[in-house]
Write a protein that holds these residues in place. Structure first.
Motif, mmCIF file in Angstrom:
data_model
loop_
_atom_site.group_PDB
_atom_site.id
_atom_site.type_symbol
_atom_site.label_atom_id
_atom_site.label_comp_id
_atom_site.label_asym_id
_atom_site.label_seq_id
_atom_site.Cartn_x
_atom_site.Cartn_y
_atom_site.Cartn_z
ATOM 1 N N PRO A 1 0.832 -1.210 0.000
ATOM 2 C CA PRO A 1 0.000 0.000 0.000
ATOM 3 C C PRO A 1 0.860 1.250 0.000
ATOM 4 O O PRO A 1 1.995 1.228 0.497
ATOM 5 N N PRO A 2 0.362 2.353 -0.548
ATOM 6 C CA PRO A 2 1.110 3.616 -0.470
ATOM 7 C C PRO A 2 1.345 4.012 0.980
ATOM 8 O O PRO A 2 0.463 3.832 1.823
ATOM 9 N N PRO A 3 2.501 4.533 1.306
ATOM 10 C CA PRO A 3 2.813 4.903 2.697
ATOM 11 C C PRO A 3 1.832 5.940 3.242
ATOM 12 O O PRO A 3 1.494 6.914 2.569
ATOM 13 N N GLY A 4 1.366 5.711 4.460
ATOM 14 C CA GLY A 4 0.523 6.680 5.144
ATOM 15 C C GLY A 4 -0.949 6.605 4.827
ATOM 16 O O GLY A 4 -1.752 7.285 5.470
ATOM 17 N N ILE A 5 -1.344 5.768 3.865
ATOM 18 C CA ILE A 5 -2.760 5.763 3.464
ATOM 19 C C ILE A 5 -3.659 5.198 4.551
ATOM 20 O O ILE A 5 -4.814 5.591 4.690
ATOM 21 N N ALA A 6 -3.129 4.273 5.356
ATOM 22 C CA ALA A 6 -3.937 3.714 6.438
ATOM 23 C C ALA A 6 -4.324 4.797 7.439
ATOM 24 O O ALA A 6 -5.465 4.845 7.910
ATOM 25 N N GLY A 7 -3.371 5.691 7.763
ATOM 26 C CA GLY A 7 -3.680 6.780 8.681
ATOM 27 C C GLY A 7 -4.752 7.706 8.133
ATOM 28 O O GLY A 7 -5.600 8.207 8.880
ATOM 29 N N GLN B 1 7.776 1.490 5.710
ATOM 30 C CA GLN B 1 6.796 1.345 4.640
ATOM 31 C C GLN B 1 7.213 2.131 3.397
ATOM 32 O O GLN B 1 7.044 1.663 2.265
ATOM 33 N N GLN B 2 7.776 3.310 3.612
ATOM 34 C CA GLN B 2 8.233 4.122 2.483
ATOM 35 C C GLN B 2 9.366 3.430 1.730
ATOM 36 O O GLN B 2 9.396 3.428 0.494
#
Length: 233
Positions: free
Chosen positions: A147-153, A207-208
């Motif tokens: 997943p793209p970094p930070g999308i969960a937040g 993640q990045q």
């Protein structure tokens, strides 16, 4: 070390960047000595959604999803006082199962149930946050697509904001305050803002790096230059 230290940002600036706060809030940022003061100033100005985005940006993914799940469940209990619809209960149970045991099977199961509700619902958005917390977005048999970094937040903040918007209108302000206080309580349980941001940055940094490796490995080959030999002006 936190990401704010590594790139020369203060914790307030780092949180503001994660929350994508607009330039119109720069005076608030400049006047806030720490993230807690920033969140409180936003609440005092009636900008609860922005305060929620700041909190979601600071929290590690699992703690943030727990916050979203608590908010979504509380609103569901208010709206469906006579009992939760089966699909909604199934999705809430799926998110809870992942929180307790964050396996890949639980991640995919939570999303399967939440997808039936849609990401425009509090629980569906919480399930999307689970699905985008790590692992692969592709089918289990397909090559890994992180997943793209930070999308969960971002999905966590969406879930909490939707939880307020989905409640009876007369409870709007009370729920905004309650859910912000819940988020602040999680920050305290993590040891304060510095500790929470540090945990979040380390996970986000990993993640990045994974995502950069994925995009580099899957980048299209460079185009060959057009032949010029024998071409007249």
């Amino acid at each position: 070390m936190t990401q704010s230290q590594s790139v020369g940002l203060t914790p307030v600036q780092w949180i503001a960047a994660r929350a994508t706060l607009g330039d119109d809030l720069k005076p608030v940022l400049d006047a806030s000595p720490d993230p807690g003061a920033l969140v409180q100033s936003l609440v005092n100005d009636g900008k609860h959604a922005e305060a929620i985005r700041c909190l979601a940006g600071a929290l590690p993914v699992r703690e943030g999803i727990w916050w979203a799940w608590v908010s979504a469940r509380h609103t569901a209990q208010l709206v469906y006082a006579g009992g939760l619809p089966p699909l909604l209960r199934l999705a809430l149970d799926g998110v809870e199962k992942w929180i307790n045991t964050p396996s890949d099977e639980a991640r995919r199961s939570a999303w399967s149930a939440g997808d039936a509700l849609g990401v425009g619902t509090p629980t569906g958005a919480a399930a999307a946050a689970v699905f985008m917390s790590g692992g692969s977005l592709a089918l289990p048999s397909a090559p890994i697509t992180p997943p793209p970094p930070g999308i969960a937040g971002a999905m966590v903040s969406t879930s909490v904001i939707l939880a307020v918007a989905s409640a009876p209108p007369e409870q709007l302000n009370a729920l905004y305050d309650a859910y912000v206080k819940q988020g602040l309580a999680i920050v305290e349980q993590l040891g304060g803002w510095e500790s929470a941001i540090g945990k979040t940055w380390h996970a986000l940094d990993a993640q990045q790096q994974e995502y950069q490796q994925f995009t580099a490995a899957n980048a299209p080959p460079p185009s060959a230059p057009a032949p010029t030999e024998g071409v007249s002006a």
